[in-house]
Scaffold this active site. Structure first.
Site, PDB file in Angstrom:
ATOM      1  N   HIS A   1      49.405  24.298  55.461  1.00  0.00           N
ATOM      2  CA  HIS A   1      49.030  24.438  56.876  1.00  0.00           C
ATOM      3  C   HIS A   1      49.293  22.974  57.394  1.00  0.00           C
ATOM      4  O   HIS A   1      50.180  22.811  58.450  1.00  0.00           O
ATOM      5  CB  HIS A   1      47.431  24.585  57.020  1.00  0.00           C
ATOM      6  CG  HIS A   1      46.953  24.519  58.379  1.00  0.00           C
ATOM      7  ND1 HIS A   1      46.752  25.407  59.064  1.00  0.00           N
ATOM      8  CD2 HIS A   1      46.633  23.233  58.747  1.00  0.00           C
ATOM      9  CE1 HIS A   1      45.928  24.668  60.148  1.00  0.00           C
ATOM     10  NE2 HIS A   1      45.962  23.613  60.143  1.00  0.00           N
ATOM     11  N   GLU A   2      48.859  22.177  56.855  1.00  0.00           N
ATOM     12  CA  GLU A   2      49.021  20.644  57.135  1.00  0.00           C
ATOM     13  C   GLU A   2      50.400  20.166  57.125  1.00  0.00           C
ATOM     14  O   GLU A   2      50.968  19.564  58.071  1.00  0.00           O
ATOM     15  CB  GLU A   2      48.400  19.663  56.406  1.00  0.00           C
ATOM     16  CG  GLU A   2      46.823  19.775  56.589  1.00  0.00           C
ATOM     17  CD  GLU A   2      46.056  19.762  57.856  1.00  0.00           C
ATOM     18  OE1 GLU A   2      46.649  19.210  58.818  1.00  0.00           O
ATOM     19  OE2 GLU A   2      45.084  20.258  58.223  1.00  0.00           O
TER      20      GLU A   2
ATOM     21  N   HIS B   1      52.308  21.216  60.453  1.00  0.00           N
ATOM     22  CA  HIS B   1      52.019  20.042  61.527  1.00  0.00           C
ATOM     23  C   HIS B   1      53.211  18.877  61.373  1.00  0.00           C
ATOM     24  O   HIS B   1      53.901  18.375  62.316  1.00  0.00           O
ATOM     25  CB  HIS B   1      50.771  19.288  61.381  1.00  0.00           C
ATOM     26  CG  HIS B   1      49.783  20.106  61.833  1.00  0.00           C
ATOM     27  ND1 HIS B   1      49.963  20.917  62.929  1.00  0.00           N
ATOM     28  CD2 HIS B   1      48.575  20.449  61.384  1.00  0.00           C
ATOM     29  CE1 HIS B   1      48.644  21.540  63.200  1.00  0.00           C
ATOM     30  NE2 HIS B   1      47.861  21.547  62.092  1.00  0.00           N
TER      31      HIS B   1
ATOM     32  N   HIS C   1      56.253  20.239  62.593  1.00  0.00           N
ATOM     33  CA  HIS C   1      56.472  20.050  63.933  1.00  0.00           C
ATOM     34  C   HIS C   1      56.831  18.924  64.365  1.00  0.00           C
ATOM     35  O   HIS C   1      57.738  18.633  65.511  1.00  0.00           O
ATOM     36  CB  HIS C   1      55.224  20.656  64.253  1.00  0.00           C
ATOM     37  CG  HIS C   1      54.955  21.207  65.750  1.00  0.00           C
ATOM     38  ND1 HIS C   1      53.988  22.054  66.237  1.00  0.00           N
ATOM     39  CD2 HIS C   1      55.848  21.543  66.803  1.00  0.00           C
ATOM     40  CE1 HIS C   1      54.369  22.310  67.610  1.00  0.00           C
ATOM     41  NE2 HIS C   1      55.486  22.045  67.716  1.00  0.00           N
TER      42      HIS C   1
ATOM     43  N   GLU D   1      47.949  24.424  66.742  1.00  0.00           N
ATOM     44  CA  GLU D   1      47.807  25.156  65.276  1.00  0.00           C
ATOM     45  C   GLU D   1      48.573  26.086  65.000  1.00  0.00           C
ATOM     46  O   GLU D   1      48.620  26.533  63.686  1.00  0.00           O
ATOM     47  CB  GLU D   1      46.346  25.288  65.236  1.00  0.00           C
ATOM     48  CG  GLU D   1      45.213  24.209  65.428  1.00  0.00           C
ATOM     49  CD  GLU D   1      45.299  23.156  64.422  1.00  0.00           C
ATOM     50  OE1 GLU D   1      45.717  23.396  63.224  1.00  0.00           O
ATOM     51  OE2 GLU D   1      44.999  22.082  64.349  1.00  0.00           O
TER      52      GLU D   1
ATOM     53  N   TYR E   1      41.416  27.191  67.519  1.00  0.00           N
ATOM     54  CA  TYR E   1      41.836  27.735  66.205  1.00  0.00           C
ATOM     55  C   TYR E   1      42.191  29.242  66.364  1.00  0.00           C
ATOM     56  O   TYR E   1      43.180  29.686  65.399  1.00  0.00           O
ATOM     57  CB  TYR E   1      40.803  27.451  64.953  1.00  0.00           C
ATOM     58  CG  TYR E   1      41.047  25.936  64.814  1.00  0.00           C
ATOM     59  CD1 TYR E   1      42.035  25.500  63.953  1.00  0.00           C
ATOM     60  CD2 TYR E   1      39.949  24.891  65.414  1.00  0.00           C
ATOM     61  CE1 TYR E   1      42.140  24.077  63.762  1.00  0.00           C
ATOM     62  CE2 TYR E   1      40.078  23.533  64.960  1.00  0.00           C
ATOM     63  CZ  TYR E   1      41.167  23.214  64.260  1.00  0.00           C
ATOM     64  OH  TYR E   1      41.536  21.793  63.766  1.00  0.00           O
TER      65      TYR E   1
END
Length: 674
Positions: A468-469, A472, A475, A497, A608
């Site tokens: 998940h992180e 980011h 991105h 998110e 979220y």
């Protein structure tokens, strides 16, 4: 279901307060920070002194974007150290720097001479397109939101409010970071808690002094067999930050409401949401109103299943299921019903394999290559704050160019940020002379540190969190925005998110797991039978978990739509738990004192679940073409990741999907049919 914040230290084009201000101590501001602010002041003076007849986009709007990008470049790493430095003094200095820069940005955003310069150019109605038109539109919108069309008295009050919010936000976050609550237990009270969790705790007078860091708390909630122990730990966890933080929070809420009133908004939620996809609090309320009845059907089934499991386990037909029971009985149901033992699962995810697999998959999907350059960090101008930290370079395979860099800081330590998050430290930016600033990000986690005899073994949900992180990070890395204002994750906050949530799906795919998961001793690949059980159990408790996310979002909205900002946050939090979830409110708790999303994500926690709708909709293309398909990866990189905030999120989604977004994939993800 991850709710770990992506954090950016970048400010808006007006230099308004960043996404997550942490900090405030009366420390001396470091000299480099003062010098950086002075350079920004000089740059503003140059913009202001240009003759009206000679104003162009480049020497006015472009120059403003330049100075903000350079300020970020000069200050972001210094400020970031408040979250990760092992030195208390360095953290305090970083907090002082954070407050100094944030306050200067408030002042910058309300400078009359700078505003007149920008407005003079805007009043010429220049024929702009693309990013330039968007930058002008957003800048003028931000000036309106800063109160620049109000009286000097109102602007002065707004500036005071924003500076006070900076200070209070810093105090709130520091109150969480400095909380050193430990709970004494006997070994018998901790029965079932993993040995590696207990080994990390301090022992004194025959007791185990249990800390409340994330790995320890999760280990207890997942495996401790003693309900009273779980209840005590859960209750103390919901009191971190203390009553002092409750007072700080309620003062922030009142100030936010006053700010919104001065600016003409009905509530601080309406003010915050205006530039986001949702636009206002009424839209968020409708989102929950439409979704909650659908999810409640699944939550009711979950509730019965978990209650039955507790009653059978406790031999008490009247036992009541409680919040501190959830993780324990989810793990028990996973073992008993689906033959999935999360401790056994973790044996197939040693840290090095997880990171290696993550790197291999994303390099193939997106046409890039990572190169560790830790030893070159000083030469590149970066300070490594701890020996555990590594630095990587991202190179584009097609062009051979370095397109970004990121830090990796994986293990917990005293004074470090306690969850998992990605910080965007610098954005992609093309300057007027053609030079390019490449993105810089930091991935910060808190996974169990390896020992001399055992590697760091990650529970599956921690593997999911890292993916998940890293979504980011990507991105940030793939941004092709010309202007820093739109770089990387500078999208609407309720869309930010979605790319990282989408990437969680990869750790549930057998083809993906076969590329890296392997037993830390035998090296055997991840068993197909184990994955089958995990997939069968994927939606175990999904309704309860979704409602828990609704709870956080709805409480956040209640706080920030309260008339005048006057709200008893503790009473509201307890009452709302009983209204939104299956549990009853738990007296004596005040979870909001450590709810760090209330600084930076205030009025925005709904995002979220909101963004998860789009995440699952976007994932369908990978399901069709293959989760390891470079073709699917290239399309996604081009249509979503590279664009940052250069387009509205709804437009990007429609272009990527070829249609309007739908709710169907989100509901399937939760195991729900309409």
């Amino acid at each position: 279901m991850n709710t770990c914040p992506m954090i950016s230290l970048r400010a808006s084009a007006l230099g308004l307060v960043g996404a997550l201000s942490l900090a405030a101590n009366a420390q001396e501001t470091p000299r480099p920070i003062k010098d950086a602010i002075q350079r920004a002041e000089v740059a503003i003076t140059r913009i202001v002194q240009i003759k009206d007849s000679e104003r162009t986009f480049d020497n006015t709007l472009g120059a403003l974007d330049n100075l903000n990008a350079r300020l970020d470049d000069d200050t972001s790493l210094c400020i970031f150290l408040e979250n990760v430095s092992p030195s208390a003094k360095e953290r305090d200095d970083a907090r002082a720097a954070d407050e100094e820069v944030s306050n200067w940005q408030v002042t910058e955003g309300k400078r009359e001479d700078l505003y007149k310069a920008i407005k003079t150019y805007a009043d010429t109605s220049p024929q702009l397109t693309g990013e330039q038109a968007r930058l002008l539109k957003f800048t003028m919108r931000d000036y309106h939101r800063a109160g620049m069309d109000l009286s000097p008295e109102h602007r002065s009050r707004l500036a005071s409010i924003e500076m006070e919010l900076n200070k209070l936000g810093i105090q709130f976050q520091q109150g969480i970071a400095d909380d050193e609550t430990t709970i004494p237990f006997t070994l018998s009270e901790l029965k079932g808690t993993p040995k590696d969790v207990l080994d990390r705790q301090i022992k004194s007078a025959g007791l185990v002094l249990v800390a409340l860091d994330s790995p320890t708390f999760s280990g207890m909630m997942d495996f401790c067999e003693n309900e009273q122990t779980r209840q005590r730990a859960w209750t103390e966890f919901k009191r971190r930050g203390g009553h002092k933080n409750v007072e700080v929070l309620e003062k922030m809420i009142r100030l936010r409401a006053e700010q919104a009133t001065i600016l003409g908004y009905k509530s601080s939620a309406d003010y915050t949401l205006e530039p986001r996809m949702a636009k206002d609090a009424a839209t968020v309320a409708k989102f929950y109103r439409d979704l909650r009845p659908i999810v409640r059907k699944k939550a009711a089934l979950d509730w019965k299943q978990f209650t039955d499991a507790k009653r059978a386990d406790s031999h008490n037909p009247k036992a009541t299921f409680q919040p501190w029971d959830y993780s324990y009985y989810k793990n028990k149901l996973m073992r008993d019903k689906y033959a999935v033992d999360s401790r056994k699962v973790a044996e197939y995810f040693p840290m090095q394999r997880v990171i290696g697999g993550l790197f291999s998959i994303t390099q193939s999907l997106y046409g890039v290559q990572y190169k560790e350059v830790t030893s070159q960090a000083a030469g590149l101008g970066y300070k490594l704050w701890h020996p555990d930290v590594k630095l990587y370079e991202v190179n584009d395979k097609a062009t051979g160019k370095t397109i970004g860099r990121f830090f990796l800081d994986l293990y917990p330590r005293e004074g470090k940020y306690t969850h998992a998050a990605c910080w965007g430290l610098q954005g992609h930016k093309v300057f007027g002379d053609g030079s390019v600033q490449i993105p810089l990000a930091a991935l910060v986690c808190n996974v169990t540190k390896p020992t001399a005899s055992k590697p760091s073994l990650l529970p599956h949900d921690e593997v999911e969190t890292i993916f998940h992180e890293f979504g980011h990070v990507l991105h940030n890395m793939f941004s092709s925005a010309h202007y820093g204002r739109f770089s990387g994750t500078s999208v609407e906050r309720d869309f930010v998110e979605a790319p990282s949530q989408m990437f969680e799906n990869w750790v549930w795919d057998g083809k993906v797991l076969n590329t890296f998961a392997g037993h830390y001793q035998s090296k055997k690949p991840f068993p197909a039978s184990l994955l089958k059980g995990m997939l069968a159990a994927r939606n175990l408790g999904s309704g309860l978990e979704a409602e828990h996310q609704f709870y956080y979002g709805i409480v956040d909205q209640k706080y920030h739509t309260a008339p005048g900002g006057v709200v008893d946050t503790t009473k509201t939090g307890i009452q709302t738990l009983g209204e939104v979830e299956q549990y009853k409110g738990i007296p004596g708790t005040f979870f909001q004192s450590s709810f760090d999303h209330l600084v930076g994500y205030d009025s925005a926690y709904y995002g979220y679940q909101w963004s998860l709708v789009y995440a699952q909709d976007m994932y369908q293309r990978f399901e069709q073409l293959g989760v390891l398909s470079p073709k699917a990866g290239a399309y996604y990189r081009e249509k979503i990741l590279s664009k940052g905030g250069t387009e509205d999120a709804f437009d990007m989604l429609h272009d990527y999907l070829g249609r309007a977004p739908k709710l169907d994939a989100f509901l399937r993800h939760l195991g729900i049919s309409k």
